[in-house]
Design an enzyme around this catalytic site. Structure first.
Site, PDB file in Angstrom:
ATOM      1  N   ARG A 154       0.401  -1.152  -0.076  1.00 39.08           N
ATOM      2  CA  ARG A 154      -0.385   0.156  -0.349  1.00 39.08           C
ATOM      3  C   ARG A 154       1.117   1.218  -0.053  1.00 39.08           C
ATOM      4  O   ARG A 154       2.203   1.134   0.725  1.00 39.08           O
ATOM      5  CB  ARG A 154      -1.080   0.195   1.713  1.00 39.08           C
ATOM      6  CG  ARG A 154      -1.588  -0.545   1.030  1.00 39.08           C
ATOM      7  CD  ARG A 154      -3.374  -0.355  -0.374  1.00 39.08           C
ATOM      8  NE  ARG A 154      -4.553  -1.097   0.869  1.00 39.08           N
ATOM      9  CZ  ARG A 154      -5.058  -1.990  -0.290  1.00 39.08           C
ATOM     10  NH1 ARG A 154      -3.461  -2.446  -1.988  1.00 39.08           N
ATOM     11  NH2 ARG A 154      -5.468  -2.876  -0.303  1.00 39.08           N
TER      12      ARG A 154
ATOM     13  N   GLU B 294      -4.688   7.849  -5.044  1.00 37.21           N
ATOM     14  CA  GLU B 294      -4.563   7.049  -5.830  1.00 37.21           C
ATOM     15  C   GLU B 294      -5.463   7.489  -6.480  1.00 37.21           C
ATOM     16  O   GLU B 294      -7.480   7.734  -5.983  1.00 37.21           O
ATOM     17  CB  GLU B 294      -4.413   5.350  -6.164  1.00 37.21           C
ATOM     18  CG  GLU B 294      -3.406   5.094  -5.683  1.00 37.21           C
ATOM     19  CD  GLU B 294      -2.837   3.356  -5.461  1.00 37.21           C
ATOM     20  OE1 GLU B 294      -4.444   2.769  -5.648  1.00 37.21           O
ATOM     21  OE2 GLU B 294      -2.276   2.780  -4.812  1.00 37.21           O
TER      22      GLU B 294
ATOM     23  N   HIS C 283      -0.993   0.168 -10.060  1.00 35.21           N
ATOM     24  CA  HIS C 283      -2.075  -0.267  -8.589  1.00 35.21           C
ATOM     25  C   HIS C 283      -2.979  -1.507  -9.399  1.00 35.21           C
ATOM     26  O   HIS C 283      -4.038  -1.377  -9.693  1.00 35.21           O
ATOM     27  CB  HIS C 283      -3.100  -0.017  -8.238  1.00 35.21           C
ATOM     28  CG  HIS C 283      -3.623  -0.537  -6.754  1.00 35.21           C
ATOM     29  ND1 HIS C 283      -3.840  -0.077  -6.013  1.00 35.21           N
ATOM     30  CD2 HIS C 283      -3.928  -1.645  -6.500  1.00 35.21           C
ATOM     31  CE1 HIS C 283      -3.837  -0.623  -4.892  1.00 35.21           C
ATOM     32  NE2 HIS C 283      -3.828  -1.877  -5.190  1.00 35.21           N
TER      33      HIS C 283
END
Ligand SMILES: NC(=O)c1ccc[n+]([C@@H]2O[C@H](COP(=O)([O-])OP(=O)(O)OC[C@H]3O[C@@H](n4cnc5c(N)ncnc54)[C@H](OP(=O)(O)O)[C@@H]3O)[C@@H](O)[C@H]2O)c1
Length: 313
Positions: free
Chosen positions: A233, A262, A281
């Protein structure tokens, strides 16, 4: 028993008689007519949509997120007596592939090769005859010391592959001890390990304890030839400190699949940081084995058995 299944992936768990499965749209909060559900499976829901219903489902006993990191569901505010189970294990194979791709991309200097190709330049400095272990650079995983920080489902799946390529792999987790045949240290020994690390792979969950875990002091403990990869993360890395370390050449390169915010904002200094590879991601995003996990946990919920992947709250 009413079980709500997300429409964000095809699911067909084996359900015992008496369980009514209803598919709901994850692009909006759970509709009013289904707020009487006993169980909720989530995947790709926004935190705001979950928060909008978290306190409005009086019969809810269990929430299953298919994400390996339960941070979004934990942040939604479901009452304390609702059991939350996570998707650890469902992403191990896909995130392992991506972590390996990022590690090898940095070790084998693929970003520099791609830049040279875009300029129609034969990058002779990246090929030809070369020492196996040049001074000040890691160009092979053979004998490389790889530290996997966050040695859970994904880390333990990745470690044997790194090891098969010749790396000396160690883990960092909350508790020290051997896991899956690999030595694992706890936070007390982290800085010593960082000093002898060639490649750091971070696979930590987002928790209060992991916030900016890789900070300026720990970056400073890494040798200047170190490569850093994060597939956990974004919140676990102090991004300003990482950019500074890259700009000043205090580490050699980094690859991030996850960032603190993000999508990454247009003005982020990460875009232009030297020797930084970014992927959006992209590591997980496709749970493998979700039906079997849901099948197991529904049965356990009904029989009073042990649910798998219960998240500490
Ligand atoms: N990029 C992506 O697309 C993607 C996809 C899936 C998952 N992820 C991220 O990857 C994370 C890990 O997934 P997983 O399936 O491997 O989870 P996991 O099985 O729960 O493993 C988490 C590991 O982190 C360790 N850990 C937790 N807090 C720590 C701390 N404060 N200090 C040191 N170690 C700590 C745990 O230690 P113990 O074992 O000692 O408890 C465990 O080894 C997820 O939480 C998620 O955020 C990203």
């Amino acid at each position: 028993v009413k079980l709500l299944l997300p429409d964000s992936l095809p699911l067909a768990p084996d359900l015992p008689e008496g369980v009514e499965a209803v598919t709901y749209a994850v692009s909006a909060p759970v509709p009013d007519e289904h707020l009487d559900a006993d169980a909720l499976v989530v995947w790709g829901n926004s935190g705001a949509d979950l928060a909008a219903v978290a306190g409005r489902m009086p019969r809810l006993r269990w929430v299953q997120t298919l994400a390996a990191g339960p941070d979004a569901v934990l942040g939604a505010g479901f009452p304390e007596d609702v059991v939350i189970t996570g998707g650890a294990g469902l992403h191990s194979r896909t995130v392992t592939e991506h972590a390996l791709a990022l590690v090898l991309a940095l070790v084998r200097r693929l970003p520099a090769a791609a830049r040279a190709q875009a300029g129609h330049r034969w990058a002779g400095e990246l090929g030809g005859l070369q020492p196996l272990h040049p001074d000040g650079a890691v160009t092979t995983l053979i004998d490389a010391r790889v530290l996997v920080w966050g040695f859970g489902a994904i880390g333990q799946n990745l470690a044997p592959l790194l090891s098969a390529l010749g790396a000396d792999v160690r883990g960092v987790a909350r508790h020290a001890g051997e896991r899956a045949g690999f030595p694992v240290v706890a936070e007390d020994d982290l800085e010593d390990e960082l000093r002898r690390t060639d490649v750091l792979v971070m696979i930590l969950p987002a928790t209060a304890a992991t916030a900016e875990a890789l900070d300026a002091a720990r970056l400073a403990a890494l040798p200047p030839h170190a490569l850093v990869v994060n597939v956990g993360r974004g919140s676990t890395v102090d991004e300003d400190a990482l950019v500074a370390a890259l700009q000043e050449g205090r580490i050699a390169a980094a690859a991030l699949d996850v960032t603190a915010v993000e999508p990454l904002p247009a003005g982020s200094p990460l875009w232009d940081a030297p020797n930084l590879l970014l992927t959006p991601h992209a590591a997980g995003g496709r749970p493998v084995g979700a039906d079997a996990l849901i099948t197991h946990n529904v049965a356990a919920l009904l029989d009073g058995g042990r649910l798998r992947n219960v998240v500490e709250r």
